[in-house]
Design a protein around this motif. Structure first.
Motif, PDB file in Angstrom:
ATOM      1  N   ILE A  71       0.943  -1.334  -0.066  1.00 34.63           N
ATOM      2  CA  ILE A  71      -0.005  -0.055  -0.066  1.00 34.63           C
ATOM      3  C   ILE A  71       0.895   1.136  -0.029  1.00 34.63           C
ATOM      4  O   ILE A  71       0.483   2.281  -0.581  1.00 34.63           O
ATOM      5  N   GLY A  72       2.116   1.265   0.774  1.00 38.42           N
ATOM      6  CA  GLY A  72       2.758   2.292   0.584  1.00 38.42           C
ATOM      7  C   GLY A  72       3.410   2.517  -0.564  1.00 38.42           C
ATOM      8  O   GLY A  72       3.658   3.712  -0.890  1.00 38.42           O
ATOM      9  N   LEU A  73       3.929   1.500  -1.218  1.00 37.86           N
ATOM     10  CA  LEU A  73       4.360   1.700  -2.581  1.00 37.86           C
ATOM     11  C   LEU A  73       3.438   2.269  -3.832  1.00 37.86           C
ATOM     12  O   LEU A  73       4.065   3.179  -4.322  1.00 37.86           O
ATOM     13  N   TRP A  74       2.326   1.874  -3.600  1.00 33.06           N
ATOM     14  CA  TRP A  74       1.313   2.589  -4.527  1.00 33.06           C
ATOM     15  C   TRP A  74       1.149   4.127  -3.901  1.00 33.06           C
ATOM     16  O   TRP A  74       0.732   4.690  -4.869  1.00 33.06           O
ATOM     17  N   SER A  75       1.013   4.271  -2.890  1.00 31.94           N
ATOM     18  CA  SER A  75       0.800   5.656  -2.268  1.00 31.94           C
ATOM     19  C   SER A  75       1.851   6.536  -2.853  1.00 31.94           C
ATOM     20  O   SER A  75       1.725   7.702  -3.349  1.00 31.94           O
ATOM     21  N   PHE A  76       3.237   5.999  -2.610  1.00 29.50           N
ATOM     22  CA  PHE A  76       4.128   6.658  -3.329  1.00 29.50           C
ATOM     23  C   PHE A  76       4.348   7.021  -4.807  1.00 29.50           C
ATOM     24  O   PHE A  76       4.606   8.154  -5.371  1.00 29.50           O
ATOM     25  N   ALA A  77       3.829   5.706  -5.537  1.00 30.30           N
ATOM     26  CA  ALA A  77       3.691   6.209  -6.886  1.00 30.30           C
ATOM     27  C   ALA A  77       2.740   7.167  -7.533  1.00 30.30           C
ATOM     28  O   ALA A  77       2.860   7.841  -8.180  1.00 30.30           O
ATOM     29  N   LEU A  78       1.824   7.005  -6.630  1.00 31.63           N
ATOM     30  CA  LEU A  78       0.584   8.061  -6.773  1.00 31.63           C
ATOM     31  C   LEU A  78       1.055   9.597  -6.306  1.00 31.63           C
ATOM     32  O   LEU A  78       0.699  10.553  -7.181  1.00 31.63           O
ATOM     33  N   ILE A  79       1.630   9.827  -5.213  1.00 33.03           N
ATOM     34  CA  ILE A  79       2.312  10.983  -5.078  1.00 33.03           C
ATOM     35  C   ILE A  79       3.383  11.415  -6.013  1.00 33.03           C
ATOM     36  O   ILE A  79       3.332  12.564  -6.524  1.00 33.03           O
ATOM     37  N   ALA A  80       4.173  10.798  -6.644  1.00 32.21           N
ATOM     38  CA  ALA A  80       5.161  10.971  -7.711  1.00 32.21           C
ATOM     39  C   ALA A  80       4.276  11.463  -8.926  1.00 32.21           C
ATOM     40  O   ALA A  80       4.674  12.402  -9.553  1.00 32.21           O
ATOM     41  N   LEU A  81       3.319  10.692  -9.172  1.00 29.63           N
ATOM     42  CA  LEU A  81       2.508  11.140 -10.301  1.00 29.63           C
ATOM     43  C   LEU A  81       1.812  12.275 -10.151  1.00 29.63           C
ATOM     44  O   LEU A  81       1.885  12.978 -11.174  1.00 29.63           O
ATOM     45  N   ILE A  82       1.324  12.618  -9.000  1.00 31.96           N
ATOM     46  CA  ILE A  82       0.838  14.045  -8.748  1.00 31.96           C
ATOM     47  C   ILE A  82       1.605  15.103  -8.732  1.00 31.96           C
ATOM     48  O   ILE A  82       1.429  16.217  -9.484  1.00 31.96           O
ATOM     49  N   VAL A  83       2.801  14.801  -8.365  1.00 33.76           N
ATOM     50  CA  VAL A  83       3.984  15.825  -8.379  1.00 33.76           C
ATOM     51  C   VAL A  83       4.401  15.849 -10.038  1.00 33.76           C
ATOM     52  O   VAL A  83       4.460  17.147 -10.398  1.00 33.76           O
ATOM     53  N   LEU A  84       4.383  15.107 -10.520  1.00 32.67           N
ATOM     54  CA  LEU A  84       4.594  15.273 -12.101  1.00 32.67           C
ATOM     55  C   LEU A  84       3.642  15.813 -12.987  1.00 32.67           C
ATOM     56  O   LEU A  84       3.799  16.950 -13.628  1.00 32.67           O
ATOM     57  N   VAL A  85       2.320  15.525 -12.579  1.00 35.80           N
ATOM     58  CA  VAL A  85       1.174  16.164 -13.253  1.00 35.80           C
ATOM     59  C   VAL A  85       1.237  17.620 -12.819  1.00 35.80           C
ATOM     60  O   VAL A  85       0.680  18.587 -13.673  1.00 35.80           O
ATOM     61  N   LYS A  86       1.298  18.024 -11.692  1.00 30.20           N
ATOM     62  CA  LYS A  86       1.223  19.434 -11.072  1.00 30.20           C
ATOM     63  C   LYS A  86       2.206  20.269 -12.006  1.00 30.20           C
ATOM     64  O   LYS A  86       1.664  21.523 -12.102  1.00 30.20           O
ATOM     65  N   GLU A  87       3.176  19.893 -12.495  1.00 27.58           N
ATOM     66  CA  GLU A  87       3.932  20.863 -13.302  1.00 27.58           C
ATOM     67  C   GLU A  87       3.552  21.138 -14.651  1.00 27.58           C
ATOM     68  O   GLU A  87       3.852  22.172 -15.136  1.00 27.58           O
ATOM     69  N   VAL A  89       0.197  21.489 -14.962  1.00 32.20           N
ATOM     70  CA  VAL A  89      -1.387  22.173 -14.989  1.00 32.20           C
ATOM     71  C   VAL A  89      -1.130  23.506 -15.142  1.00 32.20           C
ATOM     72  O   VAL A  89      -2.382  23.939 -15.524  1.00 32.20           O
ATOM     73  N   GLY A  90      -0.203  24.098 -14.891  1.00 32.05           N
ATOM     74  CA  GLY A  90      -0.232  25.686 -15.174  1.00 32.05           C
ATOM     75  C   GLY A  90      -0.518  26.363 -13.992  1.00 32.05           C
ATOM     76  O   GLY A  90      -0.546  27.426 -14.027  1.00 32.05           O
ATOM     77  N   LEU A  91       0.023  25.943 -12.818  1.00 30.81           N
ATOM     78  CA  LEU A  91       0.487  26.588 -11.719  1.00 30.81           C
ATOM     79  C   LEU A  91       1.190  27.568 -11.550  1.00 30.81           C
ATOM     80  O   LEU A  91       2.242  27.781 -12.384  1.00 30.81           O
ATOM     81  N   ALA A  92       1.226  28.887 -10.846  1.00 36.17           N
ATOM     82  CA  ALA A  92       2.157  29.801 -10.818  1.00 36.17           C
ATOM     83  C   ALA A  92       3.468  29.423 -10.258  1.00 36.17           C
ATOM     84  O   ALA A  92       3.338  28.375  -9.518  1.00 36.17           O
ATOM     85  N   LEU A  93       4.577  29.700 -10.720  1.00 36.32           N
ATOM     86  CA  LEU A  93       5.796  29.258 -10.310  1.00 36.32           C
ATOM     87  C   LEU A  93       5.901  29.478  -8.600  1.00 36.32           C
ATOM     88  O   LEU A  93       6.482  28.453  -8.251  1.00 36.32           O
ATOM     89  N   LEU A  94       5.634  30.361  -7.951  1.00 32.36           N
ATOM     90  CA  LEU A  94       5.800  30.360  -6.757  1.00 32.36           C
ATOM     91  C   LEU A  94       4.804  29.244  -6.060  1.00 32.36           C
ATOM     92  O   LEU A  94       5.286  28.764  -4.997  1.00 32.36           O
ATOM     93  N   ARG A  95       3.770  29.010  -6.562  1.00 34.96           N
ATOM     94  CA  ARG A  95       2.704  28.092  -5.774  1.00 34.96           C
ATOM     95  C   ARG A  95       3.619  26.844  -6.223  1.00 34.96           C
ATOM     96  O   ARG A  95       3.606  26.026  -4.913  1.00 34.96           O
ATOM     97  N   ARG A  96       4.095  26.382  -6.999  1.00 30.24           N
ATOM     98  CA  ARG A  96       4.730  25.166  -7.393  1.00 30.24           C
ATOM     99  C   ARG A  96       6.171  25.181  -6.694  1.00 30.24           C
ATOM    100  O   ARG A  96       6.301  23.950  -6.032  1.00 30.24           O
ATOM    101  N   LEU A  97       6.626  26.160  -6.191  1.00 29.89           N
ATOM    102  CA  LEU A  97       7.955  26.132  -5.580  1.00 29.89           C
ATOM    103  C   LEU A  97       7.436  25.893  -4.125  1.00 29.89           C
ATOM    104  O   LEU A  97       8.161  25.028  -3.242  1.00 29.89           O
ATOM    105  N   LYS A  98       6.369  26.330  -3.577  1.00 30.51           N
ATOM    106  CA  LYS A  98       5.917  26.028  -2.266  1.00 30.51           C
ATOM    107  C   LYS A  98       5.423  24.626  -2.048  1.00 30.51           C
ATOM    108  O   LYS A  98       5.636  24.116  -1.303  1.00 30.51           O
ATOM    109  N   ILE A  99       4.564  24.138  -2.988  1.00 29.96           N
ATOM    110  CA  ILE A  99       4.259  22.824  -2.739  1.00 29.96           C
ATOM    111  C   ILE A  99       5.201  21.724  -2.930  1.00 29.96           C
ATOM    112  O   ILE A  99       5.207  20.841  -2.197  1.00 29.96           O
ATOM    113  N   ASN A 100       6.534  22.111  -3.951  1.00 31.97           N
ATOM    114  CA  ASN A 100       7.653  21.096  -4.059  1.00 31.97           C
ATOM    115  C   ASN A 100       8.372  21.348  -2.732  1.00 31.97           C
ATOM    116  O   ASN A 100       9.031  20.206  -2.301  1.00 31.97           O
ATOM    117  N   GLY A 101       8.484  22.368  -2.125  1.00 34.11           N
ATOM    118  CA  GLY A 101       9.152  22.591  -0.729  1.00 34.11           C
ATOM    119  C   GLY A 101       8.682  21.846   0.270  1.00 34.11           C
ATOM    120  O   GLY A 101       9.457  21.102   0.953  1.00 34.11           O
TER     121      GLY A 101
END
Length: 124
Positions: A71-87, A89-101
């Motif tokens: 379950i942890g491995l699939w959760s990590f894979a989902l989080i990694a996919l969300i991190v990739l898709v977030k880039e 989507v078209g969010l502002a750079l500062l918002r992406r920096l905060k989320i990534n931080g």
């Protein structure tokens, strides 16, 4: 390409974009490392069985067993996919920096916890 980006956006925006990339890459790298540790879990179970310890939670930690389980491995894979898709989507750079931080700090804490439990605490 790099010089064209600096010419179009300026040094400040370019440095922010580069730091965003570094944070994004380190989050994915940490999540990948946790997934690799989870896939090598049978090695740790075999070592503890050879040392005479009963099969139970890995290194005596229920949270670690959940993190490195399926379950942890699939959760990590989902989080990694969300991190990739977030880039994309078209969010502002500062918002992406905060989320990534924030994700970087969370992943750093998880990796530190897993490594501490696996390598520095005795098998129980």
């Amino acid at each position: 390409m790099f010089f064209t980006y600096i010419y179009r956006h300026g040094w400040r925006y370019t440095s922010l974009a580069f730091s965003n990339f570094l944070l994004w890459f380190s989050v994915l790298l940490q999540l990948g490392g946790l997934m690799v540790l989870g896939s090598s879990r049978p090695v740790y179970s075999q070592l503890s069985a050879e040392m005479g310890y009963e099969e139970g939670t890995l290194m005596g930690s229920l949270l670690l067993e959940k993190l490195l389980g399926g379950i942890g491995l699939w959760s990590f894979a989902l989080i990694a996919l969300i991190v990739l898709v977030k880039e994309f989507v078209g969010l502002a750079l500062l918002r992406r920096l905060k989320i990534n931080g924030v994700l970087f700090l969370i992943c750093l804490g998880l990796v530190a916890y897993v490594i501490t439990m696996l390598y520095y605490l005795p098998i129980q």
